[in-house]
Design an enzyme around this catalytic site. Structure first.
Site, PDB file in Angstrom:
ATOM      1  N   ARG A 126     -10.346  -5.421   9.587  1.00  0.00           N
ATOM      2  CA  ARG A 126      -9.807  -4.437  10.514  1.00  0.00           C
ATOM      3  C   ARG A 126      -9.766  -3.040   9.895  1.00  0.00           C
ATOM      4  O   ARG A 126     -10.029  -2.048  10.565  1.00  0.00           O
ATOM      5  CB  ARG A 126      -8.390  -4.851  10.922  1.00  0.00           C
TER       6      ARG A 126
ATOM      7  N   LEU B  43      -0.516  -4.137  18.186  1.00  0.00           N
ATOM      8  CA  LEU B  43       0.295  -4.498  19.345  1.00  0.00           C
ATOM      9  C   LEU B  43       1.701  -3.937  19.188  1.00  0.00           C
ATOM     10  O   LEU B  43       2.243  -3.898  18.086  1.00  0.00           O
ATOM     11  CB  LEU B  43       0.384  -6.023  19.463  1.00  0.00           C
TER      12      LEU B  43
ATOM     13  N   ASP C 225       0.759   4.162  -2.686  1.00  0.00           N
ATOM     14  CA  ASP C 225       0.523   5.550  -2.308  1.00  0.00           C
ATOM     15  C   ASP C 225       1.608   6.467  -2.859  1.00  0.00           C
ATOM     16  O   ASP C 225       1.336   7.600  -3.243  1.00  0.00           O
ATOM     17  CB  ASP C 225       0.451   5.688  -0.779  1.00  0.00           C
TER      18      ASP C 225
ATOM     19  N   LYS D  69       0.894 -15.912  18.011  1.00  0.00           N
ATOM     20  CA  LYS D  69       0.511 -14.751  17.202  1.00  0.00           C
ATOM     21  C   LYS D  69       0.278 -15.267  15.791  1.00  0.00           C
ATOM     22  O   LYS D  69       1.209 -15.506  15.029  1.00  0.00           O
ATOM     23  CB  LYS D  69       1.588 -13.669  17.213  1.00  0.00           C
TER      24      LYS D  69
ATOM     25  N   ASP E 170       0.835  -1.198   0.000  1.00  0.00           N
ATOM     26  CA  ASP E 170       0.000   0.000   0.000  1.00  0.00           C
ATOM     27  C   ASP E 170       0.871   1.250   0.000  1.00  0.00           C
ATOM     28  O   ASP E 170       0.541   2.251  -0.630  1.00  0.00           O
ATOM     29  CB  ASP E 170      -0.911   0.013   1.231  1.00  0.00           C
TER      30      ASP E 170
ATOM     31  N   GLU F 162      -8.607 -14.080  14.161  1.00  0.00           N
ATOM     32  CA  GLU F 162      -7.773 -14.093  12.964  1.00  0.00           C
ATOM     33  C   GLU F 162      -8.318 -15.062  11.920  1.00  0.00           C
ATOM     34  O   GLU F 162      -8.618 -16.224  12.233  1.00  0.00           O
ATOM     35  CB  GLU F 162      -6.355 -14.529  13.381  1.00  0.00           C
TER      36      GLU F 162
HETATM   37  S1  IVH Z   1      -4.860  -9.432  20.397  1.00  0.00           S
HETATM   38  C1  IVH Z   1      -5.606  -5.045  21.347  1.00  0.00           C
HETATM   39  N1  IVH Z   1      -4.100 -11.890  19.976  1.00  0.00           N
HETATM   40  O1  IVH Z   1      -1.765  -9.294  15.704  1.00  0.00           O
HETATM   41  C2  IVH Z   1      -4.970  -6.296  20.908  1.00  0.00           C
HETATM   42  N2  IVH Z   1      -3.805 -10.343  18.226  1.00  0.00           N
HETATM   43  O2  IVH Z   1      -0.265  -6.733  15.923  1.00  0.00           O
HETATM   44  C3  IVH Z   1      -5.754  -7.004  19.903  1.00  0.00           C
HETATM   45  N3  IVH Z   1      -2.855 -11.321  16.191  1.00  0.00           N
HETATM   46  O3  IVH Z   1      -4.184  -7.062  14.524  1.00  0.00           O
HETATM   47  C4  IVH Z   1      -5.054  -8.098  19.272  1.00  0.00           C
HETATM   48  N4  IVH Z   1      -2.693 -13.364  16.943  1.00  0.00           N
HETATM   49  O4  IVH Z   1      -4.319  -9.452  13.699  1.00  0.00           O
HETATM   50  C5  IVH Z   1      -4.193 -10.651  19.466  1.00  0.00           C
HETATM   51  N5  IVH Z   1      -3.495 -14.130  19.761  1.00  0.00           N
HETATM   52  C6  IVH Z   1      -3.602 -12.894  19.233  1.00  0.00           C
HETATM   53  C7  IVH Z   1      -3.199 -12.605  17.926  1.00  0.00           C
HETATM   54  C8  IVH Z   1      -3.305 -11.313  17.465  1.00  0.00           C
HETATM   55  C9  IVH Z   1      -2.497 -12.572  15.906  1.00  0.00           C
HETATM   56  C10 IVH Z   1      -2.745 -10.184  15.257  1.00  0.00           C
HETATM   57  C11 IVH Z   1      -3.990  -9.395  15.072  1.00  0.00           C
HETATM   58  C12 IVH Z   1      -3.627  -7.988  15.422  1.00  0.00           C
HETATM   59  C13 IVH Z   1      -2.157  -8.006  15.310  1.00  0.00           C
HETATM   60  C14 IVH Z   1      -1.562  -6.981  16.253  1.00  0.00           C
END
Ligand code: IVH
Length: 712
Positions: free
Chosen positions: A148, A94, A48, A127, A44, A185
């Site tokens: 998102r 995060l 841009d 993650k 992106d 996810e």
């Molecule tokens: S919690 C406020 N838990 O990581 C926190 N995120 O960098 C909300 N992600 O946009 C996210 N595994 O797409 C959370 N076990 C997990 C996750 C996770 C992958 C992704 C998610 C988020 C991104 C943040």
């Protein structure tokens, strides 16, 4: 590596037009990939950057804004086909941690913030490397699903999300709040991703580079039927808007999500204190290869939700969670050879040939070395043990050399001076400017100068040759050209015209699957139709560097017919001062063009190719500006409103009669044609003593009667 862009302020009008044309083409190709094929080919940010560049050029040359300008359609085209959805609670990102120290500091920070003596409990979750989605349930029923987006506003992909089997349309069990947004996810398991790619390959379609892009593309399909055919999955791990709290800890919340019918990650652990964080990371790194889906780290979350509440957020990330990322995977192996690869623009890239090595589950045998300067800087030698790195989906890179392991006979790399193609043409560095003493400043990119003659570049040139603004041959798109090229049927542009008259080849084509009588007849017809071609299109089709559509027109007009053009070009290539001067004198032709045509017409293979075409084609002369009219060679400025024709029409007519039309009045102006409402230009003209006339007087002078008919 792309060439550095000229500052917008330094662009000539011709360059600006060429660049705007190229930008329009490039951006529309990206749009098609983005929207129709769902395989974005650039980030992106890069997209841009193109948009910004386009806007900057248009701002400086407003009269060059095209009907199909990306600036006029970007909003519509790039903006989602999906309705926007404002998230009840923003979807945050995060913060990252990269080391044990970072993880320890995270724990210390939380204890400081909450002034705690006791150990903090955390969840350590995989993650998942997919894309996040938010699912809104009202009274247990899925009413809306969104991507998102920018965190605040996402896209409504409800119909697509509903096709995912792991997303319940109705919550199971009981005890859910009346309103709850479940977050998690969307991702592919490895086997499902592999199957999808295998099917795409079998069908001759584009394959995806990685599971995440593929999941994103699959979810954003316009037709949910297509999403339904892909085995997307969903892990729930968080929530957004709630009508009532439903748990006291993250652990409890995950258990409830599972009760309500969601899949949660089995690998999640609840751990205690800093030591627990480190152990959880080590364990996750260990089980990573066995998971069957991509993860790129561990997410640590403070388990107690009341503490999460107190910790709150810093800008766009929660203070109560952090993502501990896995490092890019590295491995060591022997560098066996360095090869040179020729890209589509002739740019050459050194490629490391390696003893096969496993990095992050993939056997790597090649890695990019970027360019000659990088090889020198890292002192990479053939025979060295090198450190190889593979991060996510990027091309493996050689990051350094293990000097202790260098064998005595390791050989420094002698960067080739010539292209590895059979023609062995010399490689040249791009000149990017001049230093204070007027010496050239070279870029890091080296290019094969073989142009059409280099087999690696040939196919790309053929594509340009047949493209819409060049020969515009219908039925010879990229795919067909590649096939004919691979089969040796079309190796050079001249072959296209021979193919159309080669009965035995055509007979064989008619027998081919997916070809048949009609398509062969159409192909022949479209090739034959292009035997007659205006000189400017012919010049553009040659694909000479710096000679785009606009410059081709200037050259064609300047020389008039193909014989004059070719004769002049041969003289320029031979260094004939008079010919160079004549070329230089053409409007908007500068040094870059002169050098480029001189280089092109010095290359024997290019000459052969041009002759071959000339022999087969009927290259039409273009109208040269007249020299025998009353206004030939005069510089004219139109000002005020014209009543008998548009400004563009007046300009074209004047230019057709050999006049030069300028936009501002100076001492060099010969005639100012002033209509009603003329202001400062008229004033300047009077001050400078420039001849001023009315529109009717002008028309009379060029021999056009006022009813619009030319005399005689
Ligand atoms: S919690 C406020 N838990 O990581 C926190 N995120 O960098 C909300 N992600 O946009 C996210 N595994 O797409 C959370 N076990 C997990 C996750 C996770 C992958 C992704 C998610 C988020 C991104 C943040």
């Amino acid at each position: 590596m792309p060439e550095p862009l000229k500052p917008v302020d330094a662009l000539t009008e011709a360059e600006a037009l060429d660049e705007l044309t190229a930008l329009a083409d490039e951006m529309s190709a990206h749009d098609i990939r983005y929207y129709q094929d769902q395989t974005p080919s650039i980030s992106d940010e890069a997209y841009d950057a193109l948009k910004v560049r386009n806007a900057a050029i248009e701002a400086r040359f407003p009269h060059l804004v095209r009907d199909n300008s990306p600036s006029l359609r970007v909003g519509a085209a790039r903006a989602s086909q999906f309705a926007p959805v404002e998230h009840g609670v923003p979807m945050l990102s995060l913060d990252n941690a990269f080391s044990d120290e970072d993880a320890l500091e995270f724990d210390a920070r939380i204890r400081r913030f909450l002034r705690l003596e006791e150990e903090v409990r955390y969840t350590a979750e995989p993650k998942i490397d997919g894309l996040s989605a938010s699912l809104r349930y009202e009274r247990g029923v899925l009413v809306r699903g969104a991507t998102r987006g920018d965190g605040r506003v996402g896209e409504d992909v409800t119909a697509n999300l509903k096709t995912i089997k792991e997303i319940p349309h109705r919550l199971a069990g009981s005890g859910w709040p009346d309103l709850i947004e479940i977050r998690g996810e969307v991702y592919f398991r490895h086997e499902d991703f592999a199957a999808l790619n295998a099917a795409a390959e079998a069908a001759g379609q584009k394959t995806y580079v990685n599971a995440r892009n593929s999941a994103s593309g699959s979810l954003r399909q316009i037709d949910p039927q297509i999403t339904a055919q892909r085995s997307l999955r969903f892990f729930a791990y968080a929530w957004g808007e709630l009508s009532a709290p439903f748990a006291e800890t993250q652990t409890e919340a995950l258990a409830k999500l599972a009760d309500w019918g969601f899949r949660t990650t089995a690998e999640t652990r609840t751990v205690a204190g800093a030591q627990g964080l480190l152990e959880a990371y080590a364990r996750m790194a260990q089980i990573r290869p066995t998971l069957g889906f991509d993860i790129d780290g561990v997410v640590y979350k403070v388990d107690r939700l009341d503490w999460q509440q107190r910790l709150g957020f810093v800008s766009r990330s929660p203070r109560w969670a952090i993502a501990r990322k896995f490092p890019a995977e590295q491995a060591r192996t022997r560098l066996e050879a360095i090869d040179i690869q020729v890209g589509r623009t002739g740019a050459v890239t050194p490629v490391a040939r390696l003893a096969p090595v496993l990095v992050g589950g993939v056997t790597v045998v090649n890695a990019t070395l970027h360019n000659a300067d990088e090889i020198a800087r890292k002192d990479i030698r053939v025979g060295d043990t090198v450190i190889l790195q593979r991060a996510g989906d990027v091309i493996p890179q050689v990051v350094g050399v293990v000097l202790e392991a260098r064998p005595a006979d390791a050989v420094p790399f002698d960067y080739p001076t010539h292209c590895p193609c059979p023609l062995h043409t010399p490689l040249a560095r791009d000149v990017q400017g001049e230093d204070a003493e007027g010496n050239p400043i070279y870029g890091v990119v080296r290019r094969c100068t073989g142009e059409f003659a280099c087999p690696f570049q040939r196919i790309e040139h053929l594509i340009h040759f047949c493209s819409r603004r060049a020969f515009d041959i219908e039925g010879l798109g990229i795919k067909q050209l590649q096939t004919f090229f691979d089969e040796g049927l079309i190796k050079a542009p001249g072959d296209i015209f021979r193919l159309a008259r080669n009965e035995s080849v055509l007979a064989a084509l008619r027998e081919r699957d997916g070809y048949g009588e009609t398509s062969v007849r159409n192909l022949v017809a479209s090739i034959e139709a292009r035997r007659r071609i205006p000189l400017d299109r012919f010049i553009n089709a040659l694909g000479i560097r710096h000679v785009g559509e606009t410059t081709a027109v200037v050259l064609a007009r300047g020389y008039g017919d193909k014989d004059a053009f070719l004769e002049a070009m041969h003289k320029v290539a031979a260094g004939d001062a008079e010919a160079i001067h004549e070329l230089d004198a053409l409007d908007q032709i500068g040094e870059a063009v002169i050098e480029a045509v001189a280089a092109y017409f010095s290359e024997e293979h290019n000459l052969g190719l041009v002759n071959d075409l000339v022999a087969q084609l009927d290259i039409q002369p273009v109208a040269r500006p007249k020299t025998d009219t009353a206004v030939a060679g005069k510089t004219v400025v139109f000002t005020g409103s014209l009543e008998r024709m548009t400004r563009d029409e007046a300009k074209a007519q004047a230019e057709g009669l050999g006049a030069k039309v300028a936009s501002s009045v100076s001492k060099k102006t010969d005639i100012v044609v002033a209509g009603p409402g003329a202001g400062s230009k008229l004033k300047t003209a009077t001050e400078l003593g420039v001849q001023v006339m009315t529109e009717d007087e002008w028309l009379a002078m060029i021999g056009v009667t006022t009813d619009g008919q030319a005399d005689g």
